[in-house]
Design an enzyme around this catalytic site. Structure first.
Site, PDB file in Angstrom:
ATOM      1  N   ARG A   1     -19.363  -2.355 -15.612  1.00  0.00           N
ATOM      2  CA  ARG A   1     -19.449  -2.729 -17.028  1.00  0.00           C
ATOM      3  C   ARG A   1     -20.552  -3.755 -17.258  1.00  0.00           C
ATOM      4  O   ARG A   1     -21.214  -3.760 -18.288  1.00  0.00           O
ATOM      5  CB  ARG A   1     -18.092  -3.354 -17.379  1.00  0.00           C
ATOM      6  CG  ARG A   1     -17.660  -3.181 -18.782  1.00  0.00           C
ATOM      7  CD  ARG A   1     -16.244  -3.609 -18.926  1.00  0.00           C
ATOM      8  NE  ARG A   1     -15.842  -4.558 -17.857  1.00  0.00           N
ATOM      9  CZ  ARG A   1     -14.605  -4.985 -17.688  1.00  0.00           C
ATOM     10  NH1 ARG A   1     -13.655  -4.559 -18.466  1.00  0.00           N
ATOM     11  NH2 ARG A   1     -14.304  -5.855 -16.730  1.00  0.00           N
TER      12      ARG A   1
ATOM     13  N   LYS B   1      -5.989   2.106  -3.316  1.00  0.00           N
ATOM     14  CA  LYS B   1      -4.657   1.708  -3.742  1.00  0.00           C
ATOM     15  C   LYS B   1      -4.748   0.565  -4.754  1.00  0.00           C
ATOM     16  O   LYS B   1      -5.793  -0.080  -4.789  1.00  0.00           O
ATOM     17  CB  LYS B   1      -3.809   1.305  -2.550  1.00  0.00           C
ATOM     18  CG  LYS B   1      -4.308   0.033  -1.846  1.00  0.00           C
ATOM     19  CD  LYS B   1      -3.404  -0.332  -0.734  1.00  0.00           C
ATOM     20  CE  LYS B   1      -2.308  -1.239  -1.193  1.00  0.00           C
ATOM     21  NZ  LYS B   1      -2.604  -2.666  -1.064  1.00  0.00           N
TER      22      LYS B   1
ATOM     23  N   HIS C   1      -6.687   1.907   4.092  1.00  0.00           N
ATOM     24  CA  HIS C   1      -7.670   1.434   5.076  1.00  0.00           C
ATOM     25  C   HIS C   1      -7.066   1.293   6.474  1.00  0.00           C
ATOM     26  O   HIS C   1      -7.788   1.260   7.453  1.00  0.00           O
ATOM     27  CB  HIS C   1      -8.361   0.150   4.600  1.00  0.00           C
ATOM     28  CG  HIS C   1      -7.545  -1.097   4.752  1.00  0.00           C
ATOM     29  ND1 HIS C   1      -6.558  -1.448   3.880  1.00  0.00           N
ATOM     30  CD2 HIS C   1      -7.582  -2.077   5.680  1.00  0.00           C
ATOM     31  CE1 HIS C   1      -6.026  -2.598   4.262  1.00  0.00           C
ATOM     32  NE2 HIS C   1      -6.629  -3.005   5.365  1.00  0.00           N
TER      33      HIS C   1
ATOM     34  N   GLU D   1       1.025 -11.468   8.497  1.00  0.00           N
ATOM     35  CA  GLU D   1      -0.204 -12.127   8.038  1.00  0.00           C
ATOM     36  C   GLU D   1       0.029 -13.627   7.903  1.00  0.00           C
ATOM     37  O   GLU D   1       1.143 -14.057   7.583  1.00  0.00           O
ATOM     38  CB  GLU D   1      -0.620 -11.564   6.684  1.00  0.00           C
ATOM     39  CG  GLU D   1      -0.928 -10.089   6.718  1.00  0.00           C
ATOM     40  CD  GLU D   1      -1.344  -9.582   5.352  1.00  0.00           C
ATOM     41  OE1 GLU D   1      -2.549  -9.595   5.067  1.00  0.00           O
ATOM     42  OE2 GLU D   1      -0.475  -9.185   4.561  1.00  0.00           O
TER      43      GLU D   1
ATOM     44  N   HIS E   1       0.645   1.244   4.147  1.00  0.00           N
ATOM     45  CA  HIS E   1       0.255   0.954   5.535  1.00  0.00           C
ATOM     46  C   HIS E   1       1.404   1.150   6.536  1.00  0.00           C
ATOM     47  O   HIS E   1       1.238   1.821   7.549  1.00  0.00           O
ATOM     48  CB  HIS E   1      -0.274  -0.478   5.656  1.00  0.00           C
ATOM     49  CG  HIS E   1      -1.335  -0.827   4.639  1.00  0.00           C
ATOM     50  ND1 HIS E   1      -2.268   0.084   4.203  1.00  0.00           N
ATOM     51  CD2 HIS E   1      -1.614  -1.984   3.988  1.00  0.00           C
ATOM     52  CE1 HIS E   1      -3.066  -0.505   3.315  1.00  0.00           C
ATOM     53  NE2 HIS E   1      -2.683  -1.753   3.171  1.00  0.00           N
TER      54      HIS E   1
ATOM     55  N   LYS F   1       3.785 -12.229   4.396  1.00  0.00           N
ATOM     56  CA  LYS F   1       2.656 -13.156   4.214  1.00  0.00           C
ATOM     57  C   LYS F   1       3.087 -14.535   4.702  1.00  0.00           C
ATOM     58  O   LYS F   1       4.273 -14.850   4.722  1.00  0.00           O
ATOM     59  CB  LYS F   1       2.309 -13.286   2.730  1.00  0.00           C
ATOM     60  CG  LYS F   1       2.102 -11.964   2.012  1.00  0.00           C
ATOM     61  CD  LYS F   1       0.698 -11.497   2.140  1.00  0.00           C
ATOM     62  CE  LYS F   1       0.465 -10.207   1.400  1.00  0.00           C
ATOM     63  NZ  LYS F   1      -0.642  -9.437   1.925  1.00  0.00           N
TER      64      LYS F   1
HETATM   65  C1  BG6 Z   1      -4.067  -4.713   1.635  1.00  0.00           C
HETATM   66  C2  BG6 Z   1      -3.006  -5.501   0.920  1.00  0.00           C
HETATM   67  O1  BG6 Z   1      -3.903  -3.341   1.371  1.00  0.00           O
HETATM   68  O2  BG6 Z   1      -3.956  -4.937   3.038  1.00  0.00           O
HETATM   69  C3  BG6 Z   1      -3.110  -6.975   1.259  1.00  0.00           C
HETATM   70  O3  BG6 Z   1      -3.157  -5.322  -0.483  1.00  0.00           O
HETATM   71  C4  BG6 Z   1      -3.105  -7.189   2.739  1.00  0.00           C
HETATM   72  O4  BG6 Z   1      -2.037  -7.694   0.656  1.00  0.00           O
HETATM   73  C5  BG6 Z   1      -4.133  -6.295   3.418  1.00  0.00           C
HETATM   74  O5  BG6 Z   1      -3.394  -8.546   2.990  1.00  0.00           O
HETATM   75  C6  BG6 Z   1      -4.003  -6.369   4.923  1.00  0.00           C
HETATM   76  O6  BG6 Z   1      -5.070  -5.689   5.508  1.00  0.00           O
HETATM   77  P1  BG6 Z   1      -5.637  -6.108   6.934  1.00  0.00           P
HETATM   78  O7  BG6 Z   1      -6.669  -5.083   7.221  1.00  0.00           O
HETATM   79  O8  BG6 Z   1      -6.164  -7.490   6.794  1.00  0.00           O
HETATM   80  O9  BG6 Z   1      -4.461  -6.047   7.860  1.00  0.00           O
END
Ligand code: BG6
Length: 491
Positions: A59, A156, A186, A224, A248, A339
């Site tokens: 944009r 996503k 991913h 995490e 995931h 988290k």
């Molecule tokens: C993302 C989530 O898809 O994956 C995040 O939205 C998360 O909340 C992240 O932190 C974790 O990815 P990675 O590759 O750091 O394990």
């Protein structure tokens, strides 16, 4: 100089065909942190041809030079290679174009169409809010930008429940065939996640024991250390269940549990993953624990980060899952993600059953073997074995790890290739194996929707857990009552 030729175990990268790639949302966070740095790394590795063209669309009113400057700064910040290879950086920046675009109006679309070349692969990366997927897909159709061979890539969150995911699929399919749609998770692009398939299906060793008869249980943990600071507004509407489990963790579960596909082709792999999703049992409320991080430090609580003092959203979830099929019936899978936990660690632990009878007259009880697949950090595989403790003095047993790291797959910057590098190149190659199919996404939501709805109906607050800890005590109790313990984070 950034030498990125090494991809997996010394294999050379193979250049993909010339392509025109449009990144919608090209000035956004994901584009700057992941998409452009990944493209640049593939460029340096010689995988992206010099005839490739990358078109930013967003944009923001900006000219070509402004966009090039924006991406240059992003690369200097987020790509270690960019700082020591000026020549490649300039060449890569020379492939960029920019078009300010109005998703709801007509501005920019004709200009965009004029940039495409005939006879090269066209890919459209929608790094934008999902609410825009349908509108952009429609414009690509209306302005005759898409061709029968074009590919569309979406990120996503793909829906927030089954009906919204179904609706998104329908919107995309009005203009694109399922074979043209690449839904990114991913995690599927991570080296070790792909190695899980190699481990299972390129080695005969484990197959005979990869079942409920020989395995006691399987744990899948994605832990995490970061909180949701900075993205609390998004996360608070989502929670760990939608943000991490639906995609995931369920994908990791599918790859761990699926039957061997007959071939390594997109639909053969995805058919097997789908069968697992369809075989998931519904979950008892006592088999699932939600948590929310707390801290004695002011401003460090989940509710502060979410800017919602009454938030009932979970930043941690642990659950016991069963798969009702011949291979897995009766054997629990424990899934956990959160988290602000003690360690950053993603791993899959296969805990084999103990030997049926011990012939050794030792006080030490025999343990079952454990196969630990470390997805990140310190990517690798460990097999825990019991051996004789060296030295005279009778038969004493001890446990030792057989360790294998994937250090060979590291690139020269010391990092494993980013998932996006692999995934974007797969789109250009037209390989959908590592992307989620429409029915997978919808089935995953179908299984999760009743769980989330029952939480919402009860409006319960998640259990609190200390930032930097191992998650709520209730999650430890959930597995303890089965006579097992979580691995990896301590207690
Ligand atoms: C993302 C989530 O898809 O994956 C995040 O939205 C998360 O909340 C992240 O932190 C974790 O990815 P990675 O590759 O750091 O394990």
């Amino acid at each position: 100089m950034c030498n990125l030729e090494l991809f997996v175990m010394g294999a050379k990268t193979i250049p993909v065909l010339p392509f025109d790639l449009v990144v919608f949302g090209a000035t956004g966070d994901l584009a700057k942190r992941k998409i452009f740095p990944s493209l640049f790394k593939r460029f340096v590795a010689g995988q992206m041809p010099l005839e490739a063209r990358v078109i930013g669309a967003a944009r923001t009113e900006m000219d070509q030079a402004g966009f090039v400057e924006t991406i240059k700064s992003a690369l200097l910040e987020f790509s270690s290679c960019a700082n020591d290879d000026d020549e490649s950086l300039e060449q890569f920046l020379g492939l960029l174009n920019y078009v300010p675009i109005d998703v709801f109006g007509d501005a920019g679309w004709e200009t965009l169409r004029g940039l495409f070349r005939e006879g090269v692969v066209r890919a459209f990366y929608l790094s934008v809010a999902p609410s825009l997927f349908g509108d952009i897909a429609a414009k690509l159709g209306e302005y005759n930008i898409k061709t029968a061979e074009s590919r569309i890539i979406v990120e996503k969150p793909f829906g927030t429940d089954e009906p919204s995911a179904r609706e998104l699929n329908q919107k995309l399919r009005r203009n694109f065939d399922e074979k043209q749609i690449y839904r990114i998770d991913h995690y599927l692009g991570k080296e070790t996640v792909q190695n899980l398939m190699a481990l299972r299906f390129a080695n005969g060793l484990f197959e005979q024991s990869w079942n409920a008869q020989n395995i006691d249980h399987i744990q899948i943990s994605v832990s995490e250390t970061l909180g949701v600071d900075g993205r609390g507004e998004y996360f608070d509407k989502s929670g760990s269940m939608r943000d991490m489990v639906q995609n995931h963790l369920l994908q990791l579960l599918c790859l761990t549990a699926m039957e061997p596909p007959s071939r390594f082709t997109p639909d053969a792999v995805r058919d097997e993953k789908l069968k697992i999703l369809r075989a998931l049992d519904s979950i008892e409320p006592s088999d699932i624990v939600r948590g929310q991080y707390r801290s004695s430090e002011k401003g460090e609580n989940y509710v502060d980060h979410a800017r919602n003092p009454d938030s009932r959203t979970e930043s941690f979830v642990a659950m016991k899952v069963h798969i009702s099929n011949w291979r897995w019936s009766g054997m629990p899978f424990y899934l956990r993600t959160g988290k602000k936990l003690r360690k950053r660690l993603s791993e899959i632990v296969i805990s084999f059953k103990k030997p049926p009878h011990s012939i050794f007259s030792t006080d030490v009880p025999l343990n079952g073997n454990e196969l630990i697949i470390r997805l990140q950090p310190d990517e690798g595989i460990t097999l825990k074995m019991t051996i004789k403790e060296p030295g005279p003095g009778g038969m004493r047993l001890t446990e030792v790890p057989l360790d294998m790291t994937f250090a060979e797959a590291l690139d020269s910057s010391g990092m494993t290739p980013d998932a996006y590098e692999r995934l974007i190149m797969d789109v250009i190659r037209g390989d959908q194996t590592l992307f989620m199919r429409d029915d997978e996404v919808e089935t995953a939501w179908e299984w999760m929707d009743p769980i989330i709805s029952s939480w919402e109906a009860r409006s319960e607050k998640p259990f609190g857990y200390e930032s930097g800890g191992a998650g709520p005590t209730e999650a430890l109790m959930m597995i303890h009552k089965d006579g097992r313990r979580w691995r990896g984070l301590g207690e």
